[in-house]
Design a protein around this motif. Structure first.
Motif, short mmCIF file in Angstrom:
data_model
loop_
_atom_site.label_atom_id
_atom_site.label_comp_id
_atom_site.label_asym_id
_atom_site.label_seq_id
_atom_site.Cartn_x
_atom_site.Cartn_y
_atom_site.Cartn_z
N VAL A 85 0.84 -1.21 0.00
CA VAL A 85 0.00 0.00 0.00
C VAL A 85 0.87 1.25 0.00
N LYS A 86 1.96 1.24 0.74
CA LYS A 86 2.86 2.41 0.76
C LYS A 86 3.43 2.67 -0.63
N LYS A 87 3.76 1.61 -1.37
CA LYS A 87 4.34 1.77 -2.72
C LYS A 87 3.30 2.17 -3.75
N ASN A 88 2.12 1.58 -3.66
CA ASN A 88 1.14 1.73 -4.74
C ASN A 88 -0.04 2.65 -4.42
N HIS A 89 -0.31 2.88 -3.14
CA HIS A 89 -1.47 3.70 -2.76
C HIS A 89 -1.12 4.54 -1.54
N ALA A 90 0.00 5.21 -1.59
CA ALA A 90 0.49 5.97 -0.43
C ALA A 90 -0.49 7.03 0.04
N GLU A 91 -1.35 7.50 -0.86
CA GLU A 91 -2.31 8.55 -0.49
C GLU A 91 -3.46 8.02 0.36
N ASP A 92 -3.62 6.70 0.43
CA ASP A 92 -4.74 6.11 1.18
C ASP A 92 -4.35 5.97 2.66
N THR A 93 -4.39 7.08 3.36
CA THR A 93 -3.96 7.10 4.77
C THR A 93 -4.90 6.32 5.68
N VAL A 94 -6.18 6.26 5.33
CA VAL A 94 -7.14 5.50 6.14
C VAL A 94 -6.77 4.02 6.12
N LEU A 95 -6.48 3.49 4.94
CA LEU A 95 -6.09 2.09 4.81
C LEU A 95 -4.78 1.83 5.53
N LEU A 96 -3.82 2.71 5.37
CA LEU A 96 -2.52 2.53 6.05
C LEU A 96 -2.69 2.56 7.57
#
Length: 73
Positions: A48-59
């Motif tokens: 997720v950090k590599k491919n969807h870093a903007e998704d802070t809720v998921l992180l």
């Protein structure tokens, strides 16, 4: 091993060696399952950090899961 209840001096728990062995096996299985889940969570966090870093809720959710799994290990 037998434990006795003080007030009545009656056996209320009788633990046999086979019971302890089974309990130890179950505990090892649970610890191994927690370890595998923790590893998969860590891999998911990296993905997720590599491919969807903007998704802070998921992180944040994944980090919470990772934290709880670490505490169980």
């Amino acid at each position: 091993m037998t434990m006795r209840q003080d007030e009545t001096d009656v056996n209320f728990l009788d633990i046999k060696p086979a019971d302890l062995e089974h309990a130890a096996q179950v505990l090892r299985g649970e610890l191994e399952a927690n370890r595998r889940a923790w590893e998969k969570t860590c891999w998911s966090i990296e993905y997720v950090k590599k491919n969807h870093a903007e998704d802070t809720v998921l992180l944040d959710a994944l980090e919470t899961i990772r934290h709880h799994l670490e505490r169980r290990m």
